[in-house]
Motif scaffolding. Structure first.
Motif, PDB file in Angstrom:
ATOM      1  N   LYS A 319       4.564   9.189  43.897  1.00 51.56           N
ATOM      2  CA  LYS A 319       3.327   9.527  43.190  1.00 51.56           C
ATOM      3  C   LYS A 319       3.460  10.815  42.395  1.00 51.56           C
ATOM      4  CE  LYS A 319      -0.973  10.187  44.530  1.00 51.56           C
ATOM      5  NZ  LYS A 319      -1.822  10.817  45.520  1.00 51.56           N
ATOM      6  N   PHE A 320       4.490  11.579  42.748  1.00 54.07           N
ATOM      7  CA  PHE A 320       4.600  12.927  42.168  1.00 54.07           C
ATOM      8  C   PHE A 320       5.876  13.082  41.348  1.00 54.07           C
ATOM      9  CE2 PHE A 320       2.126  13.236  46.026  1.00 54.07           C
ATOM     10  CZ  PHE A 320       1.046  14.003  45.646  1.00 54.07           C
ATOM     11  N   LEU A 321       5.771  13.919  40.309  1.00 55.63           N
ATOM     12  CA  LEU A 321       6.940  14.263  39.499  1.00 55.63           C
ATOM     13  C   LEU A 321       7.104  15.779  39.529  1.00 55.63           C
ATOM     14  CD1 LEU A 321       9.108  13.302  37.385  1.00 55.63           C
ATOM     15  CD2 LEU A 321       7.405  13.857  35.641  1.00 55.63           C
ATOM     16  N   ALA A 322       8.261  16.244  40.008  1.00 52.96           N
ATOM     17  CA  ALA A 322       8.502  17.691  40.052  1.00 52.96           C
ATOM     18  C   ALA A 322       9.142  18.135  38.745  1.00 52.96           C
ATOM     19  CB  ALA A 322       9.417  18.021  41.231  1.00 52.96           C
ATOM     20  N   GLN A 323       8.615  19.204  38.167  1.00 52.59           N
ATOM     21  CA  GLN A 323       9.126  19.702  36.887  1.00 52.59           C
ATOM     22  C   GLN A 323       9.345  21.211  36.934  1.00 52.59           C
ATOM     23  OE1 GLN A 323       8.146  16.986  33.286  1.00 52.59           O
ATOM     24  NE2 GLN A 323       6.591  18.560  33.498  1.00 52.59           N
ATOM     25  N   GLY A 324      10.294  21.669  36.146  1.00 49.16           N
ATOM     26  CA  GLY A 324      10.618  23.100  36.123  1.00 49.16           C
ATOM     27  C   GLY A 324       9.867  23.865  35.049  1.00 49.16           C
ATOM     28  N   THR A 325       8.563  23.669  34.968  1.00 49.82           N
ATOM     29  CA  THR A 325       7.759  24.426  34.015  1.00 49.82           C
ATOM     30  C   THR A 325       7.748  25.902  34.408  1.00 49.82           C
ATOM     31  OG1 THR A 325       6.354  22.486  33.960  1.00 49.82           O
ATOM     32  CG2 THR A 325       5.484  24.480  32.919  1.00 49.82           C
ATOM     33  N   LEU A 326       7.963  26.794  33.446  1.00 52.05           N
ATOM     34  CA  LEU A 326       7.974  28.232  33.750  1.00 52.05           C
ATOM     35  C   LEU A 326       6.724  28.927  33.204  1.00 52.05           C
ATOM     36  CD1 LEU A 326      11.660  29.328  33.110  1.00 52.05           C
ATOM     37  CD2 LEU A 326      10.673  28.083  35.027  1.00 52.05           C
ATOM     38  N   TYR A 327       6.512  30.148  33.663  1.00 51.58           N
ATOM     39  CA  TYR A 327       5.298  30.887  33.304  1.00 51.58           C
ATOM     40  C   TYR A 327       5.093  31.049  31.796  1.00 51.58           C
ATOM     41  CZ  TYR A 327       1.321  33.945  34.258  1.00 51.58           C
ATOM     42  OH  TYR A 327       0.064  34.474  34.328  1.00 51.58           O
ATOM     43  N   PRO A 328       6.153  31.391  31.016  1.00 51.45           N
ATOM     44  CA  PRO A 328       5.936  31.546  29.580  1.00 51.45           C
ATOM     45  C   PRO A 328       5.367  30.282  28.921  1.00 51.45           C
ATOM     46  CG  PRO A 328       8.032  32.471  30.182  1.00 51.45           C
ATOM     47  CD  PRO A 328       7.516  31.771  31.410  1.00 51.45           C
ATOM     48  N   ASP A 329       5.574  29.116  29.526  1.00 49.58           N
ATOM     49  CA  ASP A 329       5.028  27.882  28.956  1.00 49.58           C
ATOM     50  C   ASP A 329       3.589  27.647  29.386  1.00 49.58           C
ATOM     51  OD1 ASP A 329       7.632  27.193  27.941  1.00 49.58           O
ATOM     52  OD2 ASP A 329       8.153  26.825  30.030  1.00 49.58           O
ATOM     53  N   VAL A 330       3.143  28.395  30.373  1.00 53.49           N
ATOM     54  CA  VAL A 330       1.821  28.178  30.944  1.00 53.49           C
ATOM     55  C   VAL A 330       0.806  29.164  30.380  1.00 53.49           C
ATOM     56  CG1 VAL A 330       0.513  28.263  33.103  1.00 53.49           C
ATOM     57  CG2 VAL A 330       2.818  27.310  33.095  1.00 53.49           C
ATOM     58  N   ILE A 331       1.293  30.378  30.068  1.00 53.93           N
ATOM     59  CA  ILE A 331       0.387  31.427  29.597  1.00 53.93           C
ATOM     60  C   ILE A 331      -0.286  30.958  28.311  1.00 53.93           C
ATOM     61  CG2 ILE A 331       0.239  33.773  28.694  1.00 53.93           C
ATOM     62  CD1 ILE A 331       2.670  34.474  30.387  1.00 53.93           C
TER      63      ILE A 331
END
Ligand code: XMP
Length: 514
Positions: A319-331
């Motif tokens: 059901k889940f997908l783990a991804q390596g999203t980092l903070y600079p992409d979230v801000i």
């Protein structure tokens, strides 16, 4: 993360906001960046121990200038205003800001005029870096001047009682001396923080959070061999063990030995369930004859998604997908004028997975910067060769063969690239370069080998010096290292009789050839 000491950085549109956050993290204080429009209630709810107002390109006296709720100055929480942040604080509290006669840009000599907790333990004079047109003309009531430069009498100001401080210069950039000291004094001395943000604690908390989010569900993780997806895989595996299923797509465009190395490290060594999908034929068939760089990239992207989706559908009950999203992409980014744009950049670590895959996302790195991810990798025991991995583009070697791709050409490039990497590492130069790789040029030239005329391909060496990949300079390793690389490539790689060095900076060139 709310159990931690927390500092909030309120973004007023500066290009350096993320740098401020990184400096705070370097002092081992957890901080979050928020748009300046964050409400006072939200700020209160987060219980920050300190606030930092970033710089910004606006002028406080113009319409639509970015601003913060003036209530932040009466929360009783220490505030540090940097550049525009200082001007905003001054103007909000009854002082005056005006356009300055001399636009200061670059180094300035700072003299500390009065002792304060902010400059405690720092020298009486040091160099700082300025970049401003406006400046504080009249201090707000309660503030006193603490330091000056020849062109800026109010370079540091403060109200010790209310614990409000302002800097006209930029302590976050490395051009300013004692920037770290100023941040440390603010965080430790003024906010009273201990600096308890550690990657080892982060790991424990991240594991607990993953367990809570996932429950007894199964998680899929697209492994690329890069540091972000590797760290995500290790973390999730620690959290839920074999309910993690990693998928590694071999698109036939990876570096030499990459597939074997990823398989050995993750499947054999860490015993993480890993499926390697051998899809080289599929990619190469779809790319056959295609020379247009954008079409090549898009083709690779689409096939990647198809292959990944097919494989993911085989993982029952995931059901889940783990991804390596980092903070600079979230801000969230704040536009220069008129407040936040509220655009959240979506980042897809593994070549670009669409939202519609229908999984809930597990993104344990979404509050970390890249160097912190590397640190987490080390805490988890990830081998240094993965921790310090060079960036490698999703479309792989396809963008390093600027023409239509064939399997033979990919093999030639893999061999030449492996030699370049071996020799740079043997010379101990691997930390000097942001990236070092080979490209295969779509030209043939005449050569002579023994008594025979040759008519073969050329390899380009791309050695890049950069700190962020946004701008870059070309590297120039010692002549004997270059000679060895060239000799080995021409002698050992069948089909290559010439090696050239790419001496193009970015801009105007890009790092990759396509
Ligand atoms: P350019 O060629 O634009 O590259 O100067 C800047 C940095 O980005 C990397 N790069 C990519 N990374 N997917 C990625 O994950 C891609 O499609 C991609 N294209 C370029 C490149 O290696 C360099 O570090």
């Amino acid at each position: 993360m709310s159990a931690h000491e927390l500092v909030l950085v309120l973004d007023l549109g500066a290009q350096y906001t993320q740098l401020i956050a990184r400096r705070v993290r370097e002092e081992r204080v957890y901080c979050e960046v928020h748009p300046c429009t964050i409400s006072l209630d939200e700020i209160r709810a987060k219980k920050p121990a300190g606030l930092i107002l970033s710089g910004g390109p606006g002028s406080v006296y113009t319409d639509r200038a970015p601003t913060v709720d003036p209530g932040v100055f009466t929360l009783g929480v220490p505030v540090l205003g940097i550049c525009y942040g200082q001007q905003l604080m001054t103007s909000a509290l009854g002082g005056e800001v005006a356009s300055s006669d001399v636009r200061e840009f670059g180094h300035a000599d700072l003299t500390v005029n009065a002792p304060s907790p902010l400059t405690e333990g720092l020298p009486d004079a040091f160099r700082v870096w300025m970049s401003h047109g406006d400046k504080v003309e009249k201090l707000a009531p309660g503030f006193v001047p603490l330091a000056s430069t020849p062109d800026c009498p109010l370079a540091i100001v403060g109200d010790t009682e209310r614990r409000l401080y302002g800097l006209q210069f930029h302590p976050e950039v490395t051009h300013s001396d004692h920037g770290a000291g100023l941040f440390r004094n603010f965080l430790r001395g003024i906010c009273g923080l201990t600096g308890d943000w550690e990657m080892a604690t982060f790991v424990e908390e991240a594991i607990a959070q993953i367990r809570e989010q996932v429950g007894d569900g199964r998680v899929i993780c697209g492994l690329s061999g890069g540091v972000d997806s590797s760290v995500v895989a290790l973390l999730v595996h620690r959290a839920i063990g074999d309910r993690l299923q990693c998928i590694f797509v071999d698109n036939g465009l990876l570096r030499k030995d990459e597939v074997r190395m990823v398989d050995e490290t993750f499947r054999r060594h860490y015993k993480i369930p890993l499926t390697t999908v051998r899809a080289a034929d599929r990619f190469l068939t779809a790319l056959a004859g295609e020379t247009d760089p954008e079409t090549k990239r898009k083709t690779i992207g689409h096939i990647f998604i198809d292959v990944f989706r097919e494989e993911a559908e085989r993982v029952e009950g995931a059901k889940f997908l783990a991804q390596g999203t980092l903070y600079p992409d979230v801000i969230e980014s704040v536009s220069a004028f008129g407040g936040p744009t509220a655009v959240i950049k979506s980042h897809h670590n593994v070549g670009g997975l669409p939202e519609q895959l229908g999984f809930d996302l597990v993104e344990p790195l979404r509050f970390l910067f890249k160097d912190e991810v590397r640190e987490v990798g080390r805490v988890l025991g990830l081998p240094e060769q993965f921790v310090m991995r060079q960036p490698f583009p999703g479309p792989g070697l396809a963008v390093r063969i600027p023409t239509a791709i064939t399997a033979d050409d990919v093999a030639i490039l893999q061999d030449a690239d492996a030699i370049l990497r071996e020799e740079i590492e043997a010379a101990g130069l691997e930390r000097v370069y942001w990236q070092y790789f080979a490209v295969l040029l779509p030209v043939r030239s005449v050569g002579v080998m023994g008594d025979n005329r040759t008519y073969e391909q050329a390899v380009g060496l791309r050695l890049i010096e950069s700190t962020d990949g946004m701008t870059a300079d070309w590297g120039y390793p010692p002549r004997d290292v270059l000679r060895k690389i060239s000799n080995r490539i021409i002698n050992e790689v069948r089909g290559v009789n010439r090696v050239v060095l790419d001496i193009s900076s970015k801009p105007p060139a890009t790092i990759e050839w396509e």
